[in-house]
Scaffold this motif. Structure first.
Motif, mmCIF file in Angstrom:
data_model
loop_
_atom_site.group_PDB
_atom_site.id
_atom_site.type_symbol
_atom_site.label_atom_id
_atom_site.label_comp_id
_atom_site.label_asym_id
_atom_site.label_seq_id
_atom_site.Cartn_x
_atom_site.Cartn_y
_atom_site.Cartn_z
ATOM 1 N N LEU A 248 -0.803 -2.128 -10.214
ATOM 2 C CA LEU A 248 0.551 -2.537 -9.850
ATOM 3 C C LEU A 248 1.219 -1.472 -8.978
ATOM 4 C CD1 LEU A 248 1.987 -4.152 -13.096
ATOM 5 C CD2 LEU A 248 1.361 -5.263 -10.951
ATOM 6 N N ALA A 249 1.018 -0.213 -9.348
ATOM 7 C CA ALA A 249 1.617 0.874 -8.572
ATOM 8 C C ALA A 249 0.997 0.937 -7.176
ATOM 9 C CB ALA A 249 1.435 2.202 -9.296
ATOM 10 N N TRP A 250 -0.283 0.602 -7.083
ATOM 11 C CA TRP A 250 -0.960 0.586 -5.781
ATOM 12 C C TRP A 250 -0.392 -0.544 -4.918
ATOM 13 C CZ3 TRP A 250 -3.969 -3.331 -3.545
ATOM 14 C CH2 TRP A 250 -4.713 -2.952 -2.414
ATOM 15 N N TYR A 251 -0.135 -1.683 -5.582
ATOM 16 C CA TYR A 251 0.312 -2.870 -4.867
ATOM 17 C C TYR A 251 1.767 -2.733 -4.423
ATOM 18 C CZ TYR A 251 1.298 -7.757 -3.925
ATOM 19 O OH TYR A 251 1.665 -8.921 -3.323
ATOM 20 N N SER A 252 2.611 -2.212 -5.305
ATOM 21 C CA SER A 252 4.036 -2.183 -4.991
ATOM 22 C C SER A 252 4.523 -0.742 -4.888
ATOM 23 C CB SER A 252 4.812 -2.921 -6.080
ATOM 24 O OG SER A 252 6.077 -2.340 -6.250
ATOM 25 N N ARG A 253 5.028 -0.392 -3.726
ATOM 26 C CA ARG A 253 5.499 0.966 -3.529
ATOM 27 C C ARG A 253 6.699 1.252 -4.427
ATOM 28 N NH1 ARG A 253 6.737 2.598 2.408
ATOM 29 N NH2 ARG A 253 4.510 2.215 2.549
ATOM 30 N N LEU A 254 7.520 0.232 -4.637
ATOM 31 C CA LEU A 254 8.699 0.412 -5.474
ATOM 32 C C LEU A 254 8.273 0.774 -6.899
ATOM 33 C CD1 LEU A 254 11.807 0.137 -5.777
ATOM 34 C CD2 LEU A 254 11.366 -2.197 -6.570
ATOM 35 N N GLY B 34 -7.743 7.291 -7.738
ATOM 36 C CA GLY B 34 -8.984 6.701 -7.244
ATOM 37 C C GLY B 34 -8.736 5.573 -6.252
ATOM 38 N N LEU B 35 -7.711 4.767 -6.522
ATOM 39 C CA LEU B 35 -7.398 3.650 -5.624
ATOM 40 C C LEU B 35 -7.016 4.152 -4.239
ATOM 41 C CD1 LEU B 35 -5.325 1.379 -8.034
ATOM 42 C CD2 LEU B 35 -7.550 0.859 -7.065
ATOM 43 N N ARG B 36 -6.559 5.395 -4.180
ATOM 44 C CA ARG B 36 -6.153 5.944 -2.881
ATOM 45 C C ARG B 36 -7.232 6.810 -2.258
ATOM 46 N NH1 ARG B 36 -1.602 6.808 -6.048
ATOM 47 N NH2 ARG B 36 -0.625 4.782 -6.055
ATOM 48 N N ALA B 37 -8.308 7.084 -3.008
ATOM 49 C CA ALA B 37 -9.364 7.963 -2.480
ATOM 50 C C ALA B 37 -10.346 7.136 -1.670
ATOM 51 C CB ALA B 37 -10.065 8.678 -3.635
ATOM 52 N N LEU B 38 -9.902 6.571 -0.554
ATOM 53 C CA LEU B 38 -10.749 5.692 0.250
ATOM 54 C C LEU B 38 -11.566 6.512 1.233
ATOM 55 C CD1 LEU B 38 -8.004 3.063 1.036
ATOM 56 C CD2 LEU B 38 -9.581 3.129 -0.882
ATOM 57 N N PRO B 39 -12.749 5.999 1.601
ATOM 58 C CA PRO B 39 -13.501 6.664 2.658
ATOM 59 C C PRO B 39 -12.633 6.745 3.915
ATOM 60 C CG PRO B 39 -14.778 4.897 1.666
ATOM 61 C CD PRO B 39 -13.413 4.804 1.102
ATOM 62 N N PRO B 40 -12.683 7.878 4.637
ATOM 63 C CA PRO B 40 -11.789 8.046 5.782
ATOM 64 C C PRO B 40 -11.947 6.901 6.793
ATOM 65 C CG PRO B 40 -13.445 9.804 5.649
ATOM 66 C CD PRO B 40 -13.492 9.042 4.376
ATOM 67 N N GLY B 41 -10.841 6.383 7.246
ATOM 68 C CA GLY B 41 -10.879 5.361 8.281
ATOM 69 C C GLY B 41 -11.074 3.951 7.765
ATOM 70 N N LEU C 157 -8.026 -4.711 -2.050
ATOM 71 C CA LEU C 157 -8.144 -4.235 -3.427
ATOM 72 C C LEU C 157 -9.561 -4.435 -3.937
ATOM 73 C CD1 LEU C 157 -6.714 -3.227 -6.014
ATOM 74 C CD2 LEU C 157 -6.345 -5.614 -6.610
ATOM 75 N N ARG C 158 -10.084 -5.652 -3.675
ATOM 76 C CA ARG C 158 -11.357 -6.041 -4.244
ATOM 77 C C ARG C 158 -12.520 -5.256 -3.640
ATOM 78 N NH1 ARG C 158 -15.472 -6.628 -5.443
ATOM 79 N NH2 ARG C 158 -16.824 -8.317 -6.108
ATOM 80 N N TYR C 159 -12.504 -5.108 -2.304
ATOM 81 C CA TYR C 159 -13.666 -4.535 -1.638
ATOM 82 C C TYR C 159 -13.516 -3.078 -1.249
ATOM 83 C CZ TYR C 159 -15.310 -9.280 -1.526
ATOM 84 O OH TYR C 159 -15.730 -10.522 -1.917
ATOM 85 N N LEU C 160 -12.289 -2.551 -1.339
ATOM 86 C CA LEU C 160 -12.092 -1.180 -0.870
ATOM 87 C C LEU C 160 -11.557 -0.287 -1.982
ATOM 88 C CD1 LEU C 160 -12.337 0.499 1.624
ATOM 89 C CD2 LEU C 160 -10.012 -0.101 2.244
ATOM 90 N N ALA C 161 -10.355 -0.634 -2.494
ATOM 91 C CA ALA C 161 -9.692 0.275 -3.423
ATOM 92 C C ALA C 161 -10.384 0.320 -4.785
ATOM 93 C CB ALA C 161 -8.228 -0.129 -3.573
ATOM 94 N N LEU C 162 -10.725 -0.850 -5.332
ATOM 95 C CA LEU C 162 -11.344 -0.860 -6.666
ATOM 96 C C LEU C 162 -12.688 -0.125 -6.690
ATOM 97 C CD1 LEU C 162 -10.558 -4.288 -8.382
ATOM 98 C CD2 LEU C 162 -9.652 -2.020 -8.879
ATOM 99 N N MET D 88 0.832 -1.205 0.000
ATOM 100 C CA MET D 88 0.000 0.000 0.000
ATOM 101 C C MET D 88 0.859 1.244 0.000
ATOM 102 S SD MET D 88 -3.588 -0.219 0.659
ATOM 103 C CE MET D 88 -3.557 1.432 1.276
ATOM 104 N N ASN D 89 0.243 2.277 -0.454
ATOM 105 C CA ASN D 89 1.041 3.420 -0.823
ATOM 106 C C ASN D 89 0.775 4.630 0.035
ATOM 107 O OD1 ASN D 89 2.830 4.590 -2.504
ATOM 108 N ND2 ASN D 89 1.922 3.577 -4.266
ATOM 109 N N SER D 90 0.722 4.464 1.324
ATOM 110 C CA SER D 90 0.531 5.636 2.160
ATOM 111 C C SER D 90 1.897 6.287 2.333
ATOM 112 C CB SER D 90 -0.052 5.226 3.512
ATOM 113 O OG SER D 90 0.492 3.997 3.899
ATOM 114 N N GLY D 91 1.915 7.620 2.290
ATOM 115 C CA GLY D 91 3.200 8.301 2.123
ATOM 116 C C GLY D 91 4.019 8.391 3.389
ATOM 117 N N ASP D 92 4.489 7.243 3.930
ATOM 118 C CA ASP D 92 5.385 7.381 5.076
ATOM 119 C C ASP D 92 6.850 7.324 4.655
ATOM 120 O OD1 ASP D 92 5.613 4.061 5.871
ATOM 121 O OD2 ASP D 92 3.816 4.794 4.879
ATOM 122 N N GLY D 93 7.091 7.115 3.347
ATOM 123 C CA GLY D 93 8.469 7.166 2.872
ATOM 124 C C GLY D 93 8.953 8.602 2.892
ATOM 125 N N SER D 94 10.218 8.786 3.145
ATOM 126 C CA SER D 94 10.719 10.154 3.219
ATOM 127 C C SER D 94 10.822 10.741 1.819
ATOM 128 C CB SER D 94 12.094 10.164 3.887
ATOM 129 O OG SER D 94 13.026 9.543 3.035
#
Lengths: 277, 253, 268
Positions: free
Chosen positions: C100-106, C160-167, C183-188, B1-7
């Motif tokens: 893929l970008a959502w799944y892998s931070r790298l 959009g994948l990151r625009a989740l309802p707060p909490g 991914l299936r129930y929240l992000a998508l 997941m991509n929450s921005g805790d990376g510096s």
């Protein structure tokens, strides 16, 4: 911080006839349209007077229509039924003549103007020559001296509300309308702002209508408290507040004060009976 | 997941690695002809760009394109802003301004080219298409910005008896500035697209012309050089407009 | 500003003349700008005495389309089909990259600055590049449309994948939901409205980029009708192609808007 030296720069009231109440509502009703078929009654059959130089508070739970009444007086909403006059004329005329001062729960300061320019804004809208001295005095009066050049973003919530109050007083309005002006503040700041508003008001004695859901605030500030209940909004009680002015904060500790607060709280939330939740 | 805790530094580093990987991939694909003859190596493209004998050509092309972009950008801004004001200040015209803008936008710029050539000539067609593209974005940004006024601010102006002009001058216009600045930033790639497209139709000079000529003559590194030049123009204008947007949204937001 | 306007159906006036007039008035209020432009064009042709070969009046353009309906319809449908196929491919690839970008931070860290740079690339500049890579072929047109709709899809799906309802993300984590379930129930589901915005933006430019690609290569669709007409100085036919191109692009845009509306109604 002498206020006596602050001279009105606005023109004299256009309607000055004695005996006419500053604000008069005669069987006013207001319906809001939800969609093509449904309407909701926000206010029904409200009649009231606010005399010149009086401070009247409308007290009620949220959604009881008290803000709607203030908005109609401020020419922001039109009544569906009944008649409503301000200074003997229509609210719209009163607004067009720049005779009203208003402050909301949202400070409504323009983020792109400095505090000084925000307080001076009514001059611009009324096409009056700005009097920098009066603006500075008002800023001083509300305790913001030194923050003239700051932008709203840089101030705390309480300071922004002070600026909003200063702006509302700028043109020496004939009618001051306050819609939960301290509703967004914490309890400590709120009490402090009440004390200061009371001080300022006791020196200016502008006809004022305050809408609030705080019983303490209403009793401490007003000469008369009108209690409303919702669905649809109507008046259930009117209470005169006998305290001398200027009022010292110690008034809030007197037995009489507590008695009035209890009485009004009981009117708002009857411990038994028919009251809606 | 991509929450921005990376510096921040870490993000920058990863990003730089990404760009470098992309450049290496570019070079490798070109060197081993993995994508056929149409994909040049990065070095061959840079070679073309660094050939002194070509500086004059590049300079003339870039100057012509930048000039068209700027003229079209300004013209498009003036038209879009003015048209949005027209609809805003005379609400009766608003449906019409919205509709006209939508219709103009629906016409593919390429389809307008023949008309524009007749009306403005070959040399000015890039400016005209650029202006049309910018016009649409600025119109939308301005008209939605002018409506973005906070409700309580609107109530305040009503209760203080502000007239139509004062409301516009002291409330609606400043409130619209962040949206207009964002629109100006979005308009940069659109402006370049319009200009390059216009140049394809036979403008005497420009980066777009360079592209078409290189494509037709199979000068692949030259073609990619021209594309890189257009990207460089676009990126530098984006950087500039981003700065403006940042300032405006901070000052008026 | 008046709410509920147009919700109540206006009664049809008994007087047909007045009814016609009200329709006419509404038409003018809506299209005055277009009427002025068309009028100015027709007037310019009449006044300047331009040769009809240089600048045909609007009416003869209409006539051209009506008499060559088969040619224009075939070319137009070809362009529309290519635009739709290209958009679908581009949006699928863009969404997959965003997931893929959502799944892998790298992966996201590597891709984000590149994507930022690519949003600044004038899309038309890619047309000659891809044409040279893939050859002068209808597949090239599809590829160009796909590449151009890839970026909005990647950017919007990503946000959009990151625009989740707060909490809600915390709630899922506390309950030990797997990444797949998140991914299936929240992000998508959160990404769907954003995805529709990308579709609308992509559709608007898809027809345009298809025509540009066809024009640049001159092999298929409306763009080639257009470029042939231009080469033979047949201005009326070129403008006819413009007219059909406009209609096609409006159709593409309307399709995307109605898709967006349907999804939005279901989602809110």
């Amino acid at each position: 911080m002498s206020v006596a030296s602050i001279q009105p720069t606005a023109p004299e009231p256009i309607i000055g006839t004695a005996g006419i109440p500053a604000i008069n509502l005669d069987r006013v009703g207001k319906n809001f349209r939800l969609d093509a078929r449904r309407e909701v009654k926000a206010v029904s059959d409200v009649s009231m007077n606010v005399g010149k130089g009086a401070f009247v508070a409308i007290l009620g739970p949220s959604g009881c229509g008290k803000s709607t009444i203030l908005r109609m007086i401020a020419s922001l909403d039109e009544p569906t039924k009944g008649t409503l006059s301000v200074l003997g004329t229509t609210p719209a005329d009163c607004a067009a003549n720049h005779r009203m001062g208003i402050a909301f729960q949202d400070h409504a300061l323009l983020p792109w103007l400095t505090i000084f320019d925000n307080v001076a804004l009514p001059y611009r809208l009324a096409h009056l020559k700005a009097d920098p001295g009066r603006v500075a005095q008002l800023i001083d009066l509300v305790g913001l001296a030194g923050f003239e050049k700051a932008r709203p973003k840089q101030l705390s919530g309480g300071m922004r509300q002070r600026a909003a109050i200063a702006r509302a007083l700028l043109l020496n309005p004939d009618v001051l309308l306050l819609d939960e002006p301290f509703g967004a503040l914490d309890a400590v700041t709120r009490r402090q702002m009440n004390v200061e508003l009371q001080r300022i008001w006791s020196e200016q004695r502008t006809t004022t209508l305050l809408v609030t859901h705080s019983v303490d605030e209403a009793v401490f500030l007003a000469d008369r408290v009108i209690v409303m209940s919702g669905r649809p909004g109507h008046i259930i009680r009117e209470v005169a507040i006998p305290f001398e002015r200027p009022r010292h904060p110690d008034v809030m500790r007197t037995v009489e004060f507590h008695h009035l607060v209890n009485e009004l709280t009981e009117a708002l939330h009857p411990t038994e009976g028919t009251g809606a939740p | 997941m991509n929450s921005g805790d990376g510096s921040m530094a870490k993000n920058l580093l990863t990003g730089a690695v990404g760009v470098i990987l992309f450049l290496v991939l570019w070079q490798v694909i070109g060197a081993y002809r993995l994508a056929g003859m149409g994909w040049p190596t990065l070095t061959s493209v840079l070679d073309v760009l660094a050939t002194p004998s070509r500086f004059g050509t590049f300079q003339r092309a870039v100057t012509a394109t930048v000039r068209s972009v700027l003229l079209g950008y300004v013209a498009g801004f003036v038209m879009g802003f003015g048209f949005a004001l027209l609809g805003h200040l005379w609400p009766r015209l608003k449906v019409g301004t919205d509709q006209t803008t939508a219709v103009i936008h629906a016409i593919p710029a390429i389809a307008l080219a023949p008309l524009l050539i007749v009306f403005f000539g070959l040399a000015a067609t890039p400016i005209a298409i650029c202006a049309l593209n910018v016009f649409f974005l600025v119109y939308n940004a301005t008209s939605s910005g002018l409506l973005s006024v906070n409700n309580t601010h609107g109530d305040l102006f009503t209760a203080y008896g502000a007239n139509r002009y004062d409301r516009f001058r002291w409330l609606e216009l400043p409130a619209a500035l962040p949206s207009i600045a964002a629109g100006l930033k979005l308009a940069v790639p659109a402006a370049l697209i319009g200009t390059i497209l216009g140049e394809w139709f036979g403008a005497p000079q420009g980066v777009g012309l360079l592209m078409v000529a290189a494509m037709q003559n199979f000068q692949i590194p030259m073609l990619w050089s021209a594309v890189l030049l257009s990207v460089a123009i676009s990126l530098s204008m984006m950087a500039l407009t981003s700065l403006i947007e940042h300032y405006v949204s901070h000052r008026f937001g | 500003m008046e709410p509920e306007q147009g919700v109540t159906a206006e009664p049809i006036d008994a007087n047909p003349l007045r009814w016609l007039y009200s329709i006419f008035a509404r038409f003018v209020a809506r299209f005055w700008g277009v009427i002025i432009i068309l009028g100015a064009w027709q007037a310019w042709v009449l006044i300047s005495g331009y040769n009809a070969i240089v600048l045909p009046p609007p009416l003869s353009v209409l006539h051209q389309v009506a008499t060559n309906l088969g040619l224009f319809a075939f070319a137009g449908l070809q362009t529309l089909a290519v635009a739709i196929i290209g958009t679908v491919i581009g949006m699928l690839l863009g969404s997959v990259a965003a997931i893929l970008a959502w799944y892998s931070r790298l992966f996201s860290g590597l891709l984000t600055p590149l994507a930022l740079i690519f949003t600044a690339v004038p899309a038309v500049a890619l047309v000659p590049v891809i044409a040279r890579l893939l050859g002068y072929d209808i597949r090239t047109v599809i590829a160009i449309v796909a590449v151009i709709s890839f970026f909005p899809s990647f950017v919007f799906t990503g946000s959009g994948l990151r625009a989740l309802p707060p909490g809600s993300a915390d709630l899922f984590r506390v309950n030990g939901a797997s990444t797949w379930m998140q991914l299936r129930y929240l992000a998508l589901p959160a990404a769907v409205p954003h995805w529709m915005v990308a579709l609308r933006l992509g559709a608007a430019s898809a027809v345009l980029s298809a025509i540009i690609a066809e024009f640049a290569m001159g092999t298929s669709g409306l763009g080639s009708v257009f470029s042939e007409a231009r080469d033979s100085f047949d201005m009326t036919r070129a403008l006819g192609a413009s007219l059909v191109a406009t209609i096609i692009s409006v159709i593409g845009f309307l399709l995307a808007i109605s898709a967006e509306r349907i999804v939005r109604d279901r989602w809110d």
